[in-house]
Scaffold this motif. Structure first.
Motif, PDB file in Angstrom:
ATOM      1  N   LEU A 188      45.328  40.322  51.621  1.00  0.00           N
ATOM      2  CA  LEU A 188      44.152  41.200  51.650  1.00  0.00           C
ATOM      3  C   LEU A 188      43.688  41.561  50.244  1.00  0.00           C
ATOM      4  O   LEU A 188      42.489  41.686  49.991  1.00  0.00           O
ATOM      5  CB  LEU A 188      44.476  42.469  52.440  1.00  0.00           C
ATOM      6  CG  LEU A 188      44.565  42.329  53.970  1.00  0.00           C
ATOM      7  CD1 LEU A 188      45.021  43.634  54.594  1.00  0.00           C
ATOM      8  CD2 LEU A 188      43.214  41.907  54.543  1.00  0.00           C
ATOM      9  N   SER A 189      44.639  41.739  49.322  1.00  0.00           N
ATOM     10  CA  SER A 189      44.259  42.084  47.949  1.00  0.00           C
ATOM     11  C   SER A 189      43.852  40.858  47.147  1.00  0.00           C
ATOM     12  O   SER A 189      42.912  40.914  46.349  1.00  0.00           O
ATOM     13  CB  SER A 189      45.417  42.813  47.254  1.00  0.00           C
ATOM     14  OG  SER A 189      46.556  41.981  47.162  1.00  0.00           O
ATOM     15  N   VAL A 190      44.527  39.724  47.381  1.00  0.00           N
ATOM     16  CA  VAL A 190      44.236  38.529  46.594  1.00  0.00           C
ATOM     17  C   VAL A 190      42.881  37.941  46.959  1.00  0.00           C
ATOM     18  O   VAL A 190      42.151  37.448  46.090  1.00  0.00           O
ATOM     19  CB  VAL A 190      45.350  37.476  46.785  1.00  0.00           C
ATOM     20  CG1 VAL A 190      44.973  36.148  46.139  1.00  0.00           C
ATOM     21  CG2 VAL A 190      46.660  37.981  46.209  1.00  0.00           C
ATOM     22  N   LYS A 191      42.507  37.991  48.232  1.00  0.00           N
ATOM     23  CA  LYS A 191      41.267  37.322  48.647  1.00  0.00           C
ATOM     24  C   LYS A 191      40.014  37.986  48.069  1.00  0.00           C
ATOM     25  O   LYS A 191      38.935  37.398  48.106  1.00  0.00           O
ATOM     26  CB  LYS A 191      41.172  37.277  50.172  1.00  0.00           C
ATOM     27  CG  LYS A 191      40.799  38.578  50.845  1.00  0.00           C
ATOM     28  CD  LYS A 191      40.586  38.371  52.325  1.00  0.00           C
ATOM     29  CE  LYS A 191      40.083  39.641  53.013  1.00  0.00           C
ATOM     30  NZ  LYS A 191      39.809  39.430  54.436  1.00  0.00           N
ATOM     31  N   GLU A 192      40.155  39.204  47.535  1.00  0.00           N
ATOM     32  CA  GLU A 192      39.027  39.883  46.914  1.00  0.00           C
ATOM     33  C   GLU A 192      38.932  39.612  45.420  1.00  0.00           C
ATOM     34  O   GLU A 192      38.012  40.090  44.760  1.00  0.00           O
ATOM     35  CB  GLU A 192      39.135  41.393  47.142  1.00  0.00           C
ATOM     36  CG  GLU A 192      39.214  41.807  48.602  1.00  0.00           C
ATOM     37  CD  GLU A 192      37.977  41.422  49.390  1.00  0.00           C
ATOM     38  OE1 GLU A 192      36.892  41.306  48.760  1.00  0.00           O
ATOM     39  OE2 GLU A 192      38.078  41.236  50.613  1.00  0.00           O
ATOM     40  N   GLU A 193      39.881  38.837  44.881  1.00  0.00           N
ATOM     41  CA  GLU A 193      39.861  38.537  43.454  1.00  0.00           C
ATOM     42  C   GLU A 193      38.693  37.606  43.112  1.00  0.00           C
ATOM     43  O   GLU A 193      38.188  36.848  43.956  1.00  0.00           O
ATOM     44  CB  GLU A 193      41.179  37.891  43.027  1.00  0.00           C
ATOM     45  CG  GLU A 193      42.400  38.789  43.174  1.00  0.00           C
ATOM     46  CD  GLU A 193      42.415  39.918  42.164  1.00  0.00           C
ATOM     47  OE1 GLU A 193      41.700  39.802  41.138  1.00  0.00           O
ATOM     48  OE2 GLU A 193      43.135  40.901  42.391  1.00  0.00           O
TER      49      GLU A 193
END
Length: 304
Positions: A188-193
């Motif tokens: 969830l956090s990586v896909k917004e990078e």
């Protein structure tokens, strides 16, 4: 402009990347070596792996690990001939503890590997896809998390029947939800990078993004969890063996050895002490190693 002039910047860039990796590895090694507990964990894990790899050749009485016995030497205390004493069948406990390391290793590897193999893909899919896909996967995961893992494993083994294979299957079934929760939160956090957004805007396919961008950035917490899960999987398998649902005698498995040895306490204390110490040191080693890896792979944990 010559060909060498065109290729020089590329060589420098490659050299700089190589030097950067070396500096990073040196920093990792220094950080790890500076922690006494991490080094202790590494030594214990290396010792465990060495026993698992070379156990049949290191055991002083290898025939005692395959069912041979000597009733004339039953329940002998630790001595020069039998460093850990003997059991009720006259078998050398040291030999059985050494060879039992191999059984514990493959049990831990199978449980951890199967759990990670199921949980990691589901966690990535749930975190990246979102919507009803994420809801369905997470609700299914929470069904398993709602029941204590060991209790559910007991029920599964009771249905399948006792035995080391069924023990591994049961524990692997209850082991994957932890990986789903961990990887889903990281995804969830990586896909917004920005790099993921850039790949998506350039037309990269979803499987390619998951494999080349999401998964590599999830490896740090996965490695830490797997290192700690190895010890916990060995402990869980020993617990099932202790209550008679795991490995069956004469298989040299630590939990099963303690299960038989409890009938001979406290007079013949060495029978249960040494297999118990092997479990304790192995689990301690993997936990300390996991803490050290977390300090390396997640620098923010050192700041807490």
């Amino acid at each position: 402009m010559t060909t060498s002039d065109l290729t020089t910047p590329v060589r420098l860039t490659f050299r700089e990347r190589h030097e950067s990796r070396i500096r990073q590895l040196r920093l990792y090694a220094y950080t790890f070596a500076a922690s006494f507990s991490s080094m202790l964990g590494l030594v214990l894990v290396i010792l465990f792996l060495a026993l698992a790899a070379f156990g049949p050749w290191l055991a002083p009485y290898p025939e005692h690990t395959t069912g041979a016995f000597n009733m004339a030497e039953r329940l002998q205390p630790p001595s020069a001939d039998h460093w850990f004493g003997t059991d009720e069948m006259g078998s050398d406990i040291l030999s059985r503890v050494i060879v039992g390391a191999r059984t514990s290793l493959w049990i831990g590897l199978l449980i951890t590997g199967i759990g990670a193999g199921i949980g990691i893909p589901l966690g990535i899919i749930a975190g990246y896809a979102g919507g009803w896909t994420r809801a369905a996967i997470m609700r299914f995961t929470e069904l398993f998390l709602a029941v204590p893992g060991l209790a559910l494993a007991l029920a599964i083994v009771a249905a399948l029947g006792p035995g080391i294979t069924n023990c591994v299957i049961a524990l692997a079934i209850v082991w994957w939800p932890g990986y789903v929760r961990l990887v889903e939160a990281k995804t969830l956090s990586v896909k917004e990078e920005l790099f993921v957004e850039s790949a998506r805007s350039l037309g990269a396919r979803t499987p390619w993004i998951m494999w080349h961008h999401i998964l590599p950035n999830c490896w740090s917490p996965i490695i830490v969890k797997m290192s700690m899960d190895m010890g916990m999987a060995i402990l869980a398998a020993a617990s099932l063996g202790f209550i008679g649902l795991g490995a069956r005698p004469p298989a040299p498995e630590w939990g099963a050895m303690i299960s038989v040895a409890r009938s001979y306490m406290p007079d013949w204390w060495w029978y249960s002490f040494f297999p118990g110490a092997a479990i304790f040191l192995t689990v301690l080693g993997f936990n300390l190693l996991g803490d050290g890896l977390r300090d390396i792979l997640d620098p923010r944990s050192r700041e807490r």
